[in-house]
Design a protein around this motif. Structure first.
Motif, PDB file in Angstrom:
ATOM      1  N   THR A 267      -8.870   5.437  -2.936  1.00 45.28           N
ATOM      2  CA  THR A 267     -10.014   4.672  -2.481  1.00 45.28           C
ATOM      3  C   THR A 267     -10.430   4.719  -1.045  1.00 45.28           C
ATOM      4  O   THR A 267     -11.345   4.247  -0.663  1.00 45.28           O
ATOM      5  CB  THR A 267      -9.627   2.952  -2.893  1.00 45.28           C
ATOM      6  N   PHE A 268      -9.135   5.543  -0.162  1.00 45.85           N
ATOM      7  CA  PHE A 268      -9.569   5.649   1.129  1.00 45.85           C
ATOM      8  C   PHE A 268      -9.521   4.058   1.783  1.00 45.85           C
ATOM      9  O   PHE A 268      -9.806   4.131   3.173  1.00 45.85           O
ATOM     10  CB  PHE A 268     -11.011   6.373   1.615  1.00 45.85           C
ATOM     11  N   GLU A 269      -8.810   3.272   1.202  1.00 44.81           N
ATOM     12  CA  GLU A 269      -8.476   2.026   1.909  1.00 44.81           C
ATOM     13  C   GLU A 269      -7.464   1.988   2.987  1.00 44.81           C
ATOM     14  O   GLU A 269      -6.536   2.931   2.756  1.00 44.81           O
ATOM     15  CB  GLU A 269      -7.908   0.997   0.710  1.00 44.81           C
ATOM     16  N   ARG A 270      -7.732   1.377   4.085  1.00 44.30           N
ATOM     17  CA  ARG A 270      -6.782   1.502   5.116  1.00 44.30           C
ATOM     18  C   ARG A 270      -5.923   0.285   5.508  1.00 44.30           C
ATOM     19  O   ARG A 270      -6.410  -0.911   5.080  1.00 44.30           O
ATOM     20  CB  ARG A 270      -7.787   1.846   6.286  1.00 44.30           C
ATOM     21  N   PHE A 271      -4.963   0.429   5.793  1.00 47.80           N
ATOM     22  CA  PHE A 271      -3.846  -0.477   6.190  1.00 47.80           C
ATOM     23  C   PHE A 271      -3.100  -0.385   7.507  1.00 47.80           C
ATOM     24  O   PHE A 271      -2.794   0.889   7.791  1.00 47.80           O
ATOM     25  CB  PHE A 271      -2.682  -0.339   4.972  1.00 47.80           C
ATOM     26  N   GLU A 272      -2.626  -1.297   8.122  1.00 46.74           N
ATOM     27  CA  GLU A 272      -2.034  -1.358   9.230  1.00 46.74           C
ATOM     28  C   GLU A 272      -0.696  -1.614   9.071  1.00 46.74           C
ATOM     29  O   GLU A 272       0.328  -1.299   9.847  1.00 46.74           O
ATOM     30  CB  GLU A 272      -2.509  -1.882  10.492  1.00 46.74           C
ATOM     31  N   ALA A 273      -0.448  -2.239   7.805  1.00 45.35           N
ATOM     32  CA  ALA A 273       1.271  -2.639   7.533  1.00 45.35           C
ATOM     33  C   ALA A 273       1.224  -2.178   6.042  1.00 45.35           C
ATOM     34  O   ALA A 273       0.320  -2.196   5.161  1.00 45.35           O
ATOM     35  CB  ALA A 273       1.368  -4.025   7.971  1.00 45.35           C
ATOM     36  N   HIS A 274       2.457  -2.154   5.618  1.00 49.10           N
ATOM     37  CA  HIS A 274       2.621  -2.100   4.082  1.00 49.10           C
ATOM     38  C   HIS A 274       1.783  -3.182   3.205  1.00 49.10           C
ATOM     39  O   HIS A 274       2.352  -4.368   3.471  1.00 49.10           O
ATOM     40  CB  HIS A 274       4.268  -1.754   3.895  1.00 49.10           C
ATOM     41  N   PRO A 275       1.019  -2.885   2.188  1.00 47.29           N
ATOM     42  CA  PRO A 275       0.575  -3.994   1.703  1.00 47.29           C
ATOM     43  C   PRO A 275       1.234  -4.828   0.825  1.00 47.29           C
ATOM     44  O   PRO A 275       0.929  -6.044   0.329  1.00 47.29           O
ATOM     45  CB  PRO A 275      -0.764  -3.279   0.821  1.00 47.29           C
ATOM     46  N   ASP A 276       2.645  -4.265   0.521  1.00 45.05           N
ATOM     47  CA  ASP A 276       3.345  -5.177  -0.273  1.00 45.05           C
ATOM     48  C   ASP A 276       4.304  -5.972   0.470  1.00 45.05           C
ATOM     49  O   ASP A 276       4.606  -7.186   0.042  1.00 45.05           O
ATOM     50  CB  ASP A 276       4.261  -4.257  -1.501  1.00 45.05           C
ATOM     51  N   HIS A 277       4.651  -5.874   1.611  1.00 41.76           N
ATOM     52  CA  HIS A 277       5.672  -6.427   2.635  1.00 41.76           C
ATOM     53  C   HIS A 277       5.498  -6.880   3.965  1.00 41.76           C
ATOM     54  O   HIS A 277       5.937  -7.441   4.743  1.00 41.76           O
ATOM     55  CB  HIS A 277       7.004  -5.969   2.399  1.00 41.76           C
ATOM     56  N   GLY A 278       4.394  -5.915   4.460  1.00 49.26           N
ATOM     57  CA  GLY A 278       3.766  -6.348   5.804  1.00 49.26           C
ATOM     58  C   GLY A 278       4.564  -5.784   6.890  1.00 49.26           C
ATOM     59  O   GLY A 278       3.957  -6.084   7.987  1.00 49.26           O
ATOM     60  N   LEU A 279       5.306  -4.672   6.597  1.00 41.75           N
ATOM     61  CA  LEU A 279       5.922  -4.122   7.648  1.00 41.75           C
ATOM     62  C   LEU A 279       4.913  -2.961   8.465  1.00 41.75           C
ATOM     63  O   LEU A 279       4.203  -2.254   7.808  1.00 41.75           O
ATOM     64  CB  LEU A 279       7.102  -3.419   7.074  1.00 41.75           C
ATOM     65  N   PRO A 280       4.627  -3.305   9.662  1.00 39.62           N
ATOM     66  CA  PRO A 280       3.743  -2.256  10.198  1.00 39.62           C
ATOM     67  C   PRO A 280       4.337  -0.917  10.320  1.00 39.62           C
ATOM     68  O   PRO A 280       5.372  -0.708  10.477  1.00 39.62           O
ATOM     69  CB  PRO A 280       3.510  -2.886  11.745  1.00 39.62           C
ATOM     70  N   PHE A 281       3.289  -0.122  10.557  1.00 41.08           N
ATOM     71  CA  PHE A 281       3.504   1.341  10.775  1.00 41.08           C
ATOM     72  C   PHE A 281       3.787   2.062  12.116  1.00 41.08           C
ATOM     73  O   PHE A 281       4.843   2.878  12.163  1.00 41.08           O
ATOM     74  CB  PHE A 281       2.447   2.214   9.934  1.00 41.08           C
ATOM     75  N   LEU A 282       2.917   1.516  12.953  1.00 43.04           N
ATOM     76  CA  LEU A 282       2.808   2.151  14.075  1.00 43.04           C
ATOM     77  C   LEU A 282       4.121   2.218  14.827  1.00 43.04           C
ATOM     78  O   LEU A 282       4.928   1.116  14.975  1.00 43.04           O
ATOM     79  CB  LEU A 282       1.890   1.249  15.244  1.00 43.04           C
ATOM     80  N   GLY A 283       4.602   3.280  15.322  1.00 41.59           N
ATOM     81  CA  GLY A 283       5.684   3.434  16.202  1.00 41.59           C
ATOM     82  C   GLY A 283       7.013   3.557  15.357  1.00 41.59           C
ATOM     83  O   GLY A 283       8.270   3.931  15.923  1.00 41.59           O
ATOM     84  N   LYS A 284       7.018   3.599  14.156  1.00 38.97           N
ATOM     85  CA  LYS A 284       8.257   3.687  13.237  1.00 38.97           C
ATOM     86  C   LYS A 284       8.573   5.033  13.294  1.00 38.97           C
ATOM     87  O   LYS A 284       7.653   5.877  13.196  1.00 38.97           O
ATOM     88  CB  LYS A 284       8.077   3.143  11.647  1.00 38.97           C
ATOM     89  N   ARG A 285       9.839   5.392  13.692  1.00 38.49           N
ATOM     90  CA  ARG A 285      10.407   6.654  13.707  1.00 38.49           C
ATOM     91  C   ARG A 285      10.699   7.319  12.339  1.00 38.49           C
ATOM     92  O   ARG A 285      11.309   6.829  11.580  1.00 38.49           O
ATOM     93  CB  ARG A 285      11.620   6.570  14.732  1.00 38.49           C
ATOM     94  N   VAL A 286      10.261   8.674  12.138  1.00 37.58           N
ATOM     95  CA  VAL A 286      10.482   9.381  11.107  1.00 37.58           C
ATOM     96  C   VAL A 286      11.801   9.927  11.377  1.00 37.58           C
ATOM     97  O   VAL A 286      11.949  11.187  12.348  1.00 37.58           O
ATOM     98  CB  VAL A 286       9.565  10.499  10.729  1.00 37.58           C
TER      99      VAL A 286
END
Length: 358
Positions: A267-286
């Motif tokens: 759907t191209f829906e956009r999220f700043e955090a995981h939609p199931d538990h709210g953990l934000p993505f920005l800056g998380k290290r791979v």
């Protein structure tokens, strides 16, 4: 004209027509959601003209801009050199990855015999309905099942990409249930299966969704004899899902950290955090990201000399080592790259598009 040649061309034309129809349905389905895109009101005729000029200036017999409109609407980033997905599959990919070369890489049962390293622990599988060991050598089914019995759980999945169903047919089960699961595959007409031990992933990736193995998708490109990674995303599963297919994808920055937004591909829906538990993505290290890039670059350069565009699915184990789940030469799914990271080929776009005109 030779009858076999004529039949082959007719079949190719039918497949192409089927693919065109499927791709048109796909963009139509995505476009139905465009009023929900955060930037849909900012699309205008000037952007459409700029996109159309770029496409036509590079020899594309193409006037539609729905892909550009949807990429922009979902991300807010306009660029004329987005690659429309139908052009990618119908015109560009066949030049980069001719079908006659990609067929030999299609079966995961043969990854080990082709020399690919860092594979999951593989117990064996089925090739054309016949049991094989981890090296794709024939063996009795009883020995294959006995080898699986020592594990608490096994993973069985179609070994040919076109049969995998986007992860829907991946099954995890206790070894005692494996004969029944193999029977289900056979009833569904799936005769090529790989059987492996589950992959343990790094805790930093499990934090994003613990029920699925969340994988790095890296696209590598060979251009003028040199291979380099051109785009990477982290594919993240949803709650209770055992696979990351059908989940969301977040772009990975050059320093190995996640970008701000992830996208749902359907759907191209956009999220700043995981939609199931709210953990934000920005800056998380791979973890181990540099190793992942080196692995993909080296595997493409050394193991796949005759194909120029490869998409790698890489898990990362607790010691930050890459684990090769699979690589894709045909259906490579370019949308999460262009949503997360911008135009697929970036600074290489004009040189790559020139290949389709040669």
């Amino acid at each position: 004209m030779d009858l076999r040649l004529a039949l082959g061309r007719s079949l190719d034309a039918a497949r192409k027509a089927q693919r065109i129809h499927a791709l048109h349905r796909k963009i139509a389905g995505i476009a139905r959601h465009r009023r929900e895109f955060p930037h849909h009101l900012d699309w205008d005729a000037g952007k459409a003209r700029a996109a159309r000029r770029f496409l036509q200036a590079h020899g594309m017999r193409y006037s539609g801009t729905r892909w550009h409109e949807c990429y922009f609407g979902a991300t807010g980033r306009f660029a004329p050199h987005y690659v429309p997905e139908d052009y990618f599959y119908l015109e560009l990919l066949p030049r980069l990855n001719p079908l006659r070369y990609i067929r030999k890489y299609g079966d995961k049962n043969f990854y080990a015999s082709l020399g690919f390293p860092n594979l999951p622990i593989t117990l064996g599988g089925m090739v054309n309905g016949r049991p094989v060991d981890a090296g794709a050598r024939a063996l009795p089914l009883e020995r294959l099942l006995a080898g699986a019995a020592a594990l608490p759980e096994v993973v069985a999945k179609p070994s040919l990409g076109l049969e995998s169903g986007g992860g829907a047919m991946v099954t995890m089960c206790p070894p005692a249930e494996l004969p029944e699961r193999l029977g289900r595959f056979a009833a569904a007409g799936v005769r090529d299966i790989v059987i492996q031990a589950p992959v343990a992933q790094h805790p930093a990736l499990a934090e994003l969704n613990p029920t699925s193995v969340n994988t790095v998708r890296v696209m590598t490109l060979r251009l003028e004899g040199e291979v380099e990674p051109i785009s990477s995303v982290l594919r993240i599963g949803r709650r209770a899902s055992r696979v990351d297919n059908g989940g969301i994808a977040c772009g990975i920055a050059a320093d190995g950290t996640l970008k701000r937004h992830a996208y749902r591909i359907k759907t191209f829906e956009r999220f700043e955090a995981h939609p199931d538990h709210g953990l934000p993505f920005l800056g998380k290290r791979v973890p181990g990201y540099a190793r992942v890039l080196d692995f993909c670059r080296d595997a493409h350069a050394r193991r796949i000399p005759d194909v120029d565009l490869v998409s790698w699915d890489i898990a990362i184990d607790p010691s930050e080592q890459p684990v090769l789940i699979e690589f894709n030469l045909g259906d490579q799914e370019i949308n999460f790259h262009q949503l997360a990271n911008g135009p697929l080929f970036g600074e290489h776009t004009e040189r790559v598009l020139a290949l389709a005109r040669d």
